[in-house]
Design an enzyme around this catalytic site. Structure first.
Site, PDB file in Angstrom:
ATOM      1  N   CYS A 135     114.058 106.551  83.398  1.00  0.00           N
ATOM      2  CA  CYS A 135     113.405 105.515  84.202  1.00  0.00           C
ATOM      3  C   CYS A 135     113.578 105.623  85.708  1.00  0.00           C
ATOM      4  O   CYS A 135     112.596 105.523  86.445  1.00  0.00           O
ATOM      5  CB  CYS A 135     113.876 104.141  83.745  1.00  0.00           C
ATOM      6  N   PHE A 136     114.813 105.782  86.169  1.00  0.00           N
ATOM      7  CA  PHE A 136     115.067 105.630  87.609  1.00  0.00           C
ATOM      8  C   PHE A 136     114.159 106.520  88.460  1.00  0.00           C
ATOM      9  O   PHE A 136     113.434 106.044  89.318  1.00  0.00           O
ATOM     10  CB  PHE A 136     116.533 105.914  87.933  1.00  0.00           C
ATOM     11  N   ASP A 148     103.929 105.431  65.231  1.00  0.00           N
ATOM     12  CA  ASP A 148     104.093 106.547  66.170  1.00  0.00           C
ATOM     13  C   ASP A 148     103.298 107.721  65.631  1.00  0.00           C
ATOM     14  O   ASP A 148     103.159 107.888  64.422  1.00  0.00           O
ATOM     15  CB  ASP A 148     105.582 106.908  66.275  1.00  0.00           C
ATOM     16  N   PRO A 152     105.028 109.675  81.251  1.00  0.00           N
ATOM     17  CA  PRO A 152     105.773 110.662  82.047  1.00  0.00           C
ATOM     18  C   PRO A 152     105.172 110.863  83.424  1.00  0.00           C
ATOM     19  O   PRO A 152     104.019 110.512  83.660  1.00  0.00           O
ATOM     20  CB  PRO A 152     105.652 111.935  81.215  1.00  0.00           C
ATOM     21  N   ALA A 191     113.117  96.548  90.172  1.00  0.00           N
ATOM     22  CA  ALA A 191     114.462  96.387  89.601  1.00  0.00           C
ATOM     23  C   ALA A 191     115.123  97.761  89.472  1.00  0.00           C
ATOM     24  O   ALA A 191     116.274  97.952  89.883  1.00  0.00           O
ATOM     25  CB  ALA A 191     114.378  95.696  88.240  1.00  0.00           C
TER      26      ALA A 191
HETATM   27  C1  UDX Z   1     108.789 104.971  77.120  1.00  0.00           C
HETATM   28  C2  UDX Z   1     108.583 105.168  78.607  1.00  0.00           C
HETATM   29  O1  UDX Z   1     109.308 106.320  79.012  1.00  0.00           O
HETATM   30  C3  UDX Z   1     109.037 104.009  79.423  1.00  0.00           C
HETATM   31  O2  UDX Z   1     108.552 104.107  80.727  1.00  0.00           O
HETATM   32  C4  UDX Z   1     108.503 102.760  78.892  1.00  0.00           C
HETATM   33  O3  UDX Z   1     109.110 101.685  79.548  1.00  0.00           O
HETATM   34  C5  UDX Z   1     108.632 102.662  77.391  1.00  0.00           C
HETATM   35  O4  UDX Z   1     108.190 103.819  76.728  1.00  0.00           O
HETATM   36  P1  UDX Z   1     110.813 105.496  75.576  1.00  0.00           P
HETATM   37  O5  UDX Z   1     110.634 104.579  74.424  1.00  0.00           O
HETATM   38  O6  UDX Z   1     112.199 105.786  76.013  1.00  0.00           O
HETATM   39  O7  UDX Z   1     110.182 104.936  76.880  1.00  0.00           O
HETATM   40  O8  UDX Z   1     109.945 106.817  75.353  1.00  0.00           O
HETATM   41  P2  UDX Z   1     109.947 107.784  74.114  1.00  0.00           P
HETATM   42  O9  UDX Z   1     111.280 107.778  73.458  1.00  0.00           O
HETATM   43  O10 UDX Z   1     109.336 109.055  74.584  1.00  0.00           O
HETATM   44  O11 UDX Z   1     108.951 107.085  73.082  1.00  0.00           O
HETATM   45  C6  UDX Z   1     107.576 107.033  73.186  1.00  0.00           C
HETATM   46  C7  UDX Z   1     106.980 107.264  71.799  1.00  0.00           C
HETATM   47  O12 UDX Z   1     105.560 107.046  71.848  1.00  0.00           O
HETATM   48  C8  UDX Z   1     107.167 108.683  71.250  1.00  0.00           C
HETATM   49  O13 UDX Z   1     107.840 108.613  70.016  1.00  0.00           O
HETATM   50  C9  UDX Z   1     105.733 109.222  71.085  1.00  0.00           C
HETATM   51  O14 UDX Z   1     105.594 110.047  69.957  1.00  0.00           O
HETATM   52  C10 UDX Z   1     104.943 107.941  70.954  1.00  0.00           C
HETATM   53  N1  UDX Z   1     103.524 108.079  71.292  1.00  0.00           N
HETATM   54  C11 UDX Z   1     103.147 108.601  72.479  1.00  0.00           C
HETATM   55  C12 UDX Z   1     102.558 107.634  70.391  1.00  0.00           C
HETATM   56  O15 UDX Z   1     102.880 107.171  69.303  1.00  0.00           O
HETATM   57  N2  UDX Z   1     101.240 107.710  70.745  1.00  0.00           N
HETATM   58  C13 UDX Z   1     100.830 108.237  71.924  1.00  0.00           C
HETATM   59  O16 UDX Z   1      99.626 108.302  72.196  1.00  0.00           O
HETATM   60  C14 UDX Z   1     101.824 108.705  72.819  1.00  0.00           C
HETATM   61  C1  UDX Z   2     117.924 101.627  83.469  1.00  0.00           C
HETATM   62  C2  UDX Z   2     118.026 100.142  83.837  1.00  0.00           C
HETATM   63  O1  UDX Z   2     119.415  99.791  83.979  1.00  0.00           O
HETATM   64  C3  UDX Z   2     117.353  99.287  82.785  1.00  0.00           C
HETATM   65  O2  UDX Z   2     117.369  97.925  83.164  1.00  0.00           O
HETATM   66  C4  UDX Z   2     115.917  99.767  82.612  1.00  0.00           C
HETATM   67  O3  UDX Z   2     115.265  99.038  81.595  1.00  0.00           O
HETATM   68  C5  UDX Z   2     115.872 101.243  82.294  1.00  0.00           C
HETATM   69  O4  UDX Z   2     116.560 101.983  83.293  1.00  0.00           O
HETATM   70  P1  UDX Z   2     119.202 103.252  81.812  1.00  0.00           P
HETATM   71  O5  UDX Z   2     118.498 104.338  82.559  1.00  0.00           O
HETATM   72  O6  UDX Z   2     119.162 103.247  80.335  1.00  0.00           O
HETATM   73  O7  UDX Z   2     118.660 101.839  82.286  1.00  0.00           O
HETATM   74  O8  UDX Z   2     120.773 103.301  82.225  1.00  0.00           O
HETATM   75  P2  UDX Z   2     121.621 102.795  83.469  1.00  0.00           P
HETATM   76  O9  UDX Z   2     122.842 102.169  82.929  1.00  0.00           O
HETATM   77  O10 UDX Z   2     120.836 101.998  84.405  1.00  0.00           O
HETATM   78  O11 UDX Z   2     122.079 104.164  84.155  1.00  0.00           O
HETATM   79  C6  UDX Z   2     121.165 105.012  84.817  1.00  0.00           C
HETATM   80  C7  UDX Z   2     121.904 106.187  85.434  1.00  0.00           C
HETATM   81  O12 UDX Z   2     122.679 105.775  86.553  1.00  0.00           O
HETATM   82  C8  UDX Z   2     122.876 106.887  84.500  1.00  0.00           C
HETATM   83  O13 UDX Z   2     122.801 108.288  84.657  1.00  0.00           O
HETATM   84  C9  UDX Z   2     124.216 106.364  84.947  1.00  0.00           C
HETATM   85  O14 UDX Z   2     125.264 107.249  84.631  1.00  0.00           O
HETATM   86  C10 UDX Z   2     124.002 106.240  86.430  1.00  0.00           C
HETATM   87  N1  UDX Z   2     124.915 105.268  87.079  1.00  0.00           N
HETATM   88  C11 UDX Z   2     124.833 103.951  86.766  1.00  0.00           C
HETATM   89  C12 UDX Z   2     125.824 105.700  88.037  1.00  0.00           C
HETATM   90  O15 UDX Z   2     125.905 106.891  88.336  1.00  0.00           O
HETATM   91  N2  UDX Z   2     126.635 104.775  88.639  1.00  0.00           N
HETATM   92  C13 UDX Z   2     126.581 103.447  88.347  1.00  0.00           C
HETATM   93  O16 UDX Z   2     127.344 102.667  88.938  1.00  0.00           O
HETATM   94  C14 UDX Z   2     125.649 103.028  87.372  1.00  0.00           C
END
Ligand code: UDX
Ligand code: UDX
Length: 460
Positions: free
Chosen positions: A274-275, A36, A95, A221
């Site tokens: 994600c959503f 990273d 993002p 999904a």
């Molecule tokens: C991210 C995306 O939000 C999601 O859509 C995707 O499915 C997986 O990657 P997440 O792991 O939750 O999800 O993001 P984040 O916690 O922000 O981690 C990304 C990391 O990449 C950060 O630690 C950032 O510093 C790093 N990064 C980013 C690099 O190392 N090099 C880069 O050029 C850009």
């Molecule tokens: C989601 C997907 O579930 C996962 O498969 C994908 O890889 C990343 O995005 P995540 O965002 O980590 O995962 O959490 P999730 O459990 O899906 O909840 C998303 C949001 O929906 C949360 O804010 C949760 O509180 C809300 N939620 C979920 C509701 O308000 N009601 C529900 O019944 C379920």
């Protein structure tokens, strides 16, 4: 194709960190290096004290303890890790664009492209490049074009392997996935990745498709899951005016095996990284092909979610005699769901912003989110100055302190511990009438009402 010995993952975030930890745990003969750009994040992954890992996930510490230093490494030396790897996962963030064309909707692929260029520059031997980040459909095309035009004779195979883990249950989801999805063009490259997962995932749960189906399936999904939440939240508003109870409705419809009971919890609104991002992406792609009806259809899921957050804040204001100016509102929870320290797109941020606009004072308690993060989330909105945010919002480490002299308590995250509090004690120290707005329907209405609290849930 030769067996994979070295895996590198670029991006040590919520996805890259836990996923690679489990791959390393289950494949002790493969060296897994997670890199990273963010040195502080890498240092935290290497911290001796496992409670200091940068991502909080139940069970993650055990996995890291088992694999770290054996075949799991965290490093900032990206070039070296790329050079050594037979397989490279790209798990950097994508993002929503905040500028230019597609602003507010399209994914910003600048980090993905930077990764591809860095891989192209450093690689001296053939590699498999795996898209782990959620990406708009046909991103692989761009990756291919950058990687195949390096001119140094190195061959790359591109796979799409979207992540379906949910935060808070990431380790459980990684250990027992409903399915693993691998998209690609080269059957041998696909097989090398299948073999890595097949060590612990039953073969019938590993699905292989073409690249584009795999990329699109991830967006779809998440859009379907989010749509269920928006659907039940839409019904929650109807329940409130008709006297129906949304929990009873959800239970009744969920018993139909065609509908199923999951993802039907009415709430203050969905959050998470994600959503919203994935639906906006889907909407953007549809519009870019002129499929305006398709785009409008999915956009409605976001519109409904924004409405739900706003409606919750409005309900607080209206119930508190149409003004929260100078009143104290206690926030229980700031994370976007329980069992995570992640706050991205959390409903709490938007509800707080709305109440702050009305000049309320807010005191926040969340068991896992730091004060620094909470202020960063509010400052990022740019609605008011950082000084103003710090004047109006206080963050405390004790829930009873948060509720002390509050006019109302709002539950924003469904942390289990909130259910076990001494609500009599909370009531005794609040202004009367003492209101509770349960944005997650987790508290026992009759218990609270017997104490004297005025309780309002969602959809009842
Ligand atoms: C991210 C995306 O939000 C999601 O859509 C995707 O499915 C997986 O990657 P997440 O792991 O939750 O999800 O993001 P984040 O916690 O922000 O981690 C990304 C990391 O990449 C950060 O630690 C950032 O510093 C790093 N990064 C980013 C690099 O190392 N090099 C880069 O050029 C850009
Ligand atoms: C989601 C997907 O579930 C996962 O498969 C994908 O890889 C990343 O995005 P995540 O965002 O980590 O995962 O959490 P999730 O459990 O899906 O909840 C998303 C949001 O929906 C949360 O804010 C949760 O509180 C809300 N939620 C979920 C509701 O308000 N009601 C529900 O019944 C379920």
């Amino acid at each position: 194709m030769k067996k994979i010995k070295n895996i590198t993952c670029i991006g040590a975030g919520y996805v890259g960190g836990p996923t690679m930890s489990v791959i390393a745990q289950k494949n002790p003969d493969i060296k897994v290096t997670v890199v990273d750009l963010n040195a502080a994040r890498i240092a935290a992954w290497n911290h001796e004290d496992l409670s200091k890992l940068p991502v909080y996930e139940p069970g993650l510490d055990e996995v890291v303890k088992e694999a770290r230093g054996r075949n799991l490494f965290f490093s900032t030396d990206v070039d070296r890790a790329i050079d050594e790897a037979d397989m490279i996962f790209i798990s950097v963030n994508t993002p929503t664009k905040t500028y230019g064309k597609g602003k507010g909707q399209a994914a910003d692929l600048k980090y993905i492209e930077l990764c591809a260029r860095q891989i192209a520059r450093v690689a001296k031997n053939d590699k498999i490049v795996v898209e782990k980040s959620t990406l708009p459909v046909r991103t692989a095309e761009a990756l291919k074009s950058i990687l195949h035009n390096t001119g140094n004779g190195v061959k790359f195979h591109i796979l799409s392997n979207p992540e379906f883990l949910a935060e808070g249950t990431a380790i459980q989801d990684l250990h027992h996935p409903d399915r693993v999805l691998i998209g690609g063009e080269n059957p041998e490259a696909i097989q090398t990745l299948v073999d890595i997962y097949a060590v612990w995932v039953p073969k019938e749960n590993i699905i292989t498709t073409n690249l584009w189906s795999s990329e699109l399936s991830k967006l779809v999904a998440n859009a379907f899951l989010a749509q269920r939440v928006s659907s039940i939240n839409a019904i929650s508003e109807l329940c409130e005016v008709t006297g129906a109870d949304v929990n009873e409705v959800a239970y009744a419809i969920g018993k139909d095996s065609r509908i199923g009971p999951k993802f039907l919890k009415a709430s203050v609104g969905f959050g998470g990284s994600c959503f919203q991002k994935d639906i906006l992406n889907l909407v953007y792609i549809a519009r870019s092909y002129n499929l305006n009806k398709v785009a409008d259809y999915w956009e409605q899921v976001i519109i409904m979610n924004d409405h739900q957050k706003e409606r919750f804040a409005d309900k607080i204001i209206k119930t508190l005699y149409n003004t929260v100016n100078g009143k104290n509102i206690a926030f229980l929870g700031w994370a976007f769901k329980k069992d995570t320290n992640d706050t991205r797109e959390s409903a709490a941020i938007y509800v707080a912003d709305h109440l702050l606009e009305e000049e309320a004072f807010i005191t926040v308690y969340d068991p896992k989110v730091s004060a620094e993060q909470i202020y960063a989330d509010l400052d990022y909105l740019g609605t008011r100055s950082p000084e103003e945010n710090r004047r109006l919002v206080k963050v405390v480490n004790d829930p009873y302190e948060a509720c002390q002299q509050a006019h109302a308590v709002a539950v924003l995250t469904e942390w289990d511990e909130f259910k076990t509090y001494d609500w009599q004690r909370i009531y005794d120290n609040m202004y009367k009438p003492a209101f509770v707005f349960d944005g997650r329907n987790i508290l026992d209405k009759s218990v609270l009402e017997n104490i004297g609290l005025v309780y309002q849930g969602i959809g009842k």
